[in-house]
Design an enzyme around this catalytic site. Structure first.
Site, short mmCIF file in Angstrom:
data_model
loop_
_atom_site.label_atom_id
_atom_site.label_comp_id
_atom_site.label_asym_id
_atom_site.label_seq_id
_atom_site.Cartn_x
_atom_site.Cartn_y
_atom_site.Cartn_z
CB CYS A 85 14.23 -39.89 -85.94
SG CYS A 85 13.34 -40.04 -87.48
CE1 TYR A 166 15.87 -29.32 -82.00
CE2 TYR A 166 14.75 -27.74 -82.85
CZ TYR A 166 14.82 -29.02 -82.59
OH TYR A 166 13.94 -29.94 -83.29
CG PHE A 199 5.20 -33.91 -85.99
CD1 PHE A 199 4.59 -34.85 -86.60
CD2 PHE A 199 5.67 -32.78 -86.55
CE1 PHE A 199 4.38 -34.75 -88.08
CE2 PHE A 199 5.59 -32.59 -88.13
CZ PHE A 199 4.83 -33.69 -88.74
#
Length: 260
Positions: A85, A166, A199
């Site tokens: 992560c 990204y 999120f």
């Protein structure tokens, strides 16, 4: 794979957000969890909370990753689970024009390299160093030795303005899932990738209520940000379901990101 106290796991970026939720969910199952993170204060406190082990590590450093795996394995034994992560952003347009002067500039190449180093190479570095350890383990039922979960992003498919670096890093994580699964199939190691949408991580919540409300309105259903525990639930499903292999799965409430 059955989750219990006989299993060890490593979670990179495990001190906060998606990684923290996943580490907590694994620990609730009895799994011995090692947290890899740069945030020493948060990481040590959280590791103590879940009876885990904290390892201060920058995944862009070969030496630090090696040292972290040594520490984790000394504490818990060889991990059968790796959840990646750890990651960073780095927004900038490919070419930008100053509003006041019209002067042109391009994406800082050192920033592009840093995003690739952390998000892509850091992920692969952790994958290979974990997988070689998993491969040395005695197999479980049906020859299973380990499971790897990588974290990409919906930006891998719906990259927005300013997300060239990204998106490149996350699209590459998606792209390597199947070939890595094929590389590791003879060793009994599975790998899958989750592509989270927007999120409610601590970093996201610093944007303020107006930004969060606007982002929530973009999600088809349910109209809210994803919860870290929902990411953790999918990660655990991928780990526990032995037929889940070589897949890239969006977890995003049905969102498709607009250009901006």
């Amino acid at each position: 794979m059955k989750l219990n106290s006989s299993v060890a796991a490593v979670v990179t970026g495990g001190a906060s957000g998606l990684g923290r939720a996943t580490a907590a969910a694994l620990a609730e199952k009895g799994v011995k969890v090692a947290i890899f993170d740069l945030n020493v204060e948060e990481g040590e406190a959280f590791a103590a909370e879940i009876s885990g082990t904290f390892c201060a590590v920058n995944v862009a450093s070969d030496e630090q990753v090696d040292a972290a795996f040594r520490k984790a394995r000394k504490a818990h034994g060889q991990e059968r689970i790796l959840v990646n992560c750890a990651g960073i952003g780095g927004p900038a347009k490919t070419v930008s024009r100053a509003r006041d002067t019209g002067a042109l500039s391009h994406f800082p190449l050192d920033l592009f390299e840093r995003v690739i180093q952390v998000n892509l190479i850091g992920t692969f570095r952790s994958v290979v160093k974990s997988a070689v350890g998993m491969a040395a383990l005695d197999p479980l039922e049906e020859g299973h030795r380990g499971v790897i979960i990588n974290t990409a992003s919906v930006a891998a498919e719906d990259g927005q303005v300013g997300q060239a670096a990204y998106t490149a890093s996350k699209a590459a994580i998606v792209g390597m899932t199947l070939p890595v699964a094929r590389d590791l199939m003879s060793e009994g190691i599975r790998i899958n990738t989750i592509l989270p949408g927007i999120f409610s991580t601590p970093l996201m919540m610093t944007a303020g209520d107006k930004v969060v409300d606007a982002l929530s309105a973009m999600v088809p259903f349910p109209k809210r940000l994803g919860r870290p525990d929902e990411y953790a639930a999918l990660a655990l499903a991928m780990i526990e379901n032995d037929y889940f292999n070589g897949e890239d799965v969006r977890l995003d409430g049905g969102i498709r990101m607009a250009p901006r």
